[in-house]
Design a protein around this motif. Sequence first.
Motif, mmCIF file in Angstrom:
data_model
loop_
_atom_site.group_PDB
_atom_site.id
_atom_site.type_symbol
_atom_site.label_atom_id
_atom_site.label_comp_id
_atom_site.label_asym_id
_atom_site.label_seq_id
_atom_site.Cartn_x
_atom_site.Cartn_y
_atom_site.Cartn_z
ATOM 1 N N ASN B 77 83.975 43.408 4.726
ATOM 2 C CA ASN B 77 85.425 43.509 4.765
ATOM 3 C C ASN B 77 85.955 44.674 3.932
ATOM 4 O O ASN B 77 87.158 44.865 3.814
ATOM 5 C CB ASN B 77 86.080 42.196 4.323
ATOM 6 N N ARG B 82 83.610 48.241 7.188
ATOM 7 C CA ARG B 82 84.079 47.760 8.485
ATOM 8 C C ARG B 82 83.923 48.886 9.501
ATOM 9 O O ARG B 82 83.365 48.705 10.585
ATOM 10 C CB ARG B 82 85.545 47.331 8.388
ATOM 11 N N TYR B 121 84.182 41.082 12.375
ATOM 12 C CA TYR B 121 84.882 41.846 11.333
ATOM 13 C C TYR B 121 86.062 42.667 11.844
ATOM 14 O O TYR B 121 86.981 42.962 11.083
ATOM 15 C CB TYR B 121 83.892 42.705 10.544
#
Lengths: 274, 460
Positions: B77, B82, B121
């Motif tokens: 995250n 990401r 994600y």
Amino acid sequence: MKLLIGQILPYITVTLFTLGVLYRLGRWVGPRIVHNITLSPWPKTNTEVAIRVGSEAFLFRNLFRFDKALWFGAIMMHLALLNIIGGHVVGFGFLGEQFALIPGLGISPELSTEMSDMLGTVFGILLFVALLYLLFRRLTLTPVKLVSKPSDNLWLIYLIVLVGVGNIMRLFHDFGVGYEQVRDYIVALALFQPVTHMELLNNGFFLTHYLLVQILLIVFPYSKLMHLFGMFAERWIVNRVYKDPAPGMPNIDVAAARRAGIGIPSDDAAEEGV
Amino acid sequence: MPEYKGMVQPVRATPDEMRKIFAEPVPDEQKPEKAIEYLDEIRKKFRSFVVAMESCVKCGQCAENCHTYLGTRDPNNIPANRAELIRKIYRRYFTLEGRWFGKLVGAEDISLDVIEQWYSYFYQCSQCRRCAHVCPFGIDTCEVTFIGRQLLHWLGITPKLHAAVGGAMEKVGNHTGLPKPGIVDTLEFMSEEIMDEFGVEVEFPVDKPDSDIIYIPSSADFLLNPYTLMGAGMFFTYIGANWCIPSNVTEAGNFGLLFDQYYTQRGNVNRLLNAAHELNAKKIVWGECGHGWRAAKMYVPSLADRPVRWPLTHVHDEAAELIRRGELKLNPENNPEPVTLHDPCNYVRACGLNDNMRTIMNAVTVDFREMNPHGVDNFCCGGGSGILFDDPEMYQRRIQLSQKKADQVRATGVGKDGNGILCAPCSICKAQLYPMVEEHELGVHVHGLIDLLAKALVWK
Ligand code: HEM
Ligand code: SF4
Ligand code: SF4
Ligand code: SF4
């Protein structure tokens, strides 16, 4: 060895570096800015855009705002680097006597060479220390560790070695090379003359430093160092002039509407005598 | 389902639901190959994507600036990581260094597992652009997840929630599936409510030809945030506007921005412009919806496929302008409670609404307290980009994603006596925050900004 690193490789390096960077930039020019994704608040003029991008490029504004420690390390490293690259060009070009050429300061050529030496030493050490700090940070701070790939650490180590060798040459005169030697060498290269007989190519430290720089330049276009151009390419997309459409709705007269008592139930309005 | 090898994932749309929004799911065994094919297509089109792929120096500054990493401490995250989920594939297939150096520079072969990572994600990112705002280069991870979600959509992987919203929009012109009779009924009911509560007569014209202004409310305002829609009605009545709501587009949101910027988003844009055309409107005024306002303000020009004859503004822009000109009579004492403002990310980082919201806020309340940080530096509510998933795993994530916001609200002290107001003028923010202020026990009620403005209007 002397022939390869001193005579042949430089031409290959310059060619590969130039073509590589052009290839990479070409890949960015093909795709377009499809939608408008500028970040607000928007700059309203191109001057404001230039100030914004300039303050990011030269002062690292965002790093300063959001992470002071990183800002300090990054600005020290880049500032020292900028001065060293500039120093290489000017120092070898004018044999260290560049400051004597500035009119009105009355600096003698000897003093200028001394200043040149001094600045080179200071920035060289600064760069070395700043790189060490950045590596330390990369190896110790959790979020930075989490985003690092092996190549990120390797780049820092590579630069530390490259700069380290340069510093050795500067700090220990026995291992160093003279400004003049380098200038003559570069001039000879530029004129496509043979250079293998030159004395500086017998210096192992110089050869190492020089080889490391050339490898760096060859790999540059395929590495994170492309952020030198990437930063401007990205800012060109997210920091652009945008002008809001003028507010104001058609046929609106609030004063008249209030005088007419719009929205006020009619029995109320009657009481008020509207 | 909502977990795959330890990663939380939203419930996905069934193949039939995908077909309803005109996407044909790709069979699993072909997904990796197709993913590369689509990625190749997209990288040749979007410079924003290519530059983001090739310029990150991994400085790590974005990490502590993304509420998703702050709330979950999940390494994937971190915005840079990401983006790396797709960058590692991009490197491997589309760059020389990736082909030559592989793992050393973080290149990786495509596989179903990677695609599942994307799904997990990219749908925890709320596309709030705080990472772009703080990155030294302005690298926009939101843009990367837009494109990641687009690829997933083409592969047939879209959350059930997003697909349902897309389907409802296609069918009736709003996300809640409310048909025209329901709209008219609800609006009549609102008129009565306004009369009872505020003692003023407000009508909500629907599909009135030759309206000067068409107002696009968020459909959630019909059910969940009635005071926002009532407030807009009161505002337009107060200023004597010739306005209406087009029944064909009763939706300020455009989920196309969030999962399919090609067909779905373009379709919604054209639906809007057709409505403006048919009603012969002069101007389009937008209701409270963060991503929807960004989709309208910034994307209508590039998706309209025709000259756009209608200026588009936000109702906050218009209200703030009238306040600045001193044309509204307001009594801030009508909002005596302590208030804090949650800046919807899309408003402040993509639409430039920062100052106008404050112009209104300062004119209509007496005890306004800023959060820290606020305005363009603000953190997202954790629900942005429609990640309002209700299954237990994802709901748990939403609580974590809103942690930063909860801390911020608590620090203002507005909820100390249990009567505070958390103004969050965006439908997704509201939908996220209604349950979250309870989960975090913040002692505040969630409201829109137009709600507060309407309460402060002095009618005579
Ligand atoms: C306009 C030019 C440039 C700008 C604005 C710029 C900006 C930045 C910024 C903001 C960072 C992130 C902070 C950090 O990690 O230290 C960075 C990192 C870095 N830059 Fe530059 N840079 C420029 C040119 C260069 C050049 C020419 C080099 C060449 C050798 C370079 C080498 C590096 C390296 C190695 C890093 C990574 C440091 C680390 O790993 O922590 N930069 N740059
Ligand atoms: S802040 Fe920007 S450059 Fe730094 S790691 Fe994050 S995305 Fe990469
Ligand atoms: S857009 Fe927001 S949620 Fe997504 S990575 Fe960036 S900061 Fe995090
Ligand atoms: S939901 Fe609200 S706070 Fe969150 S991304 Fe949208 S606008 Fe931002």
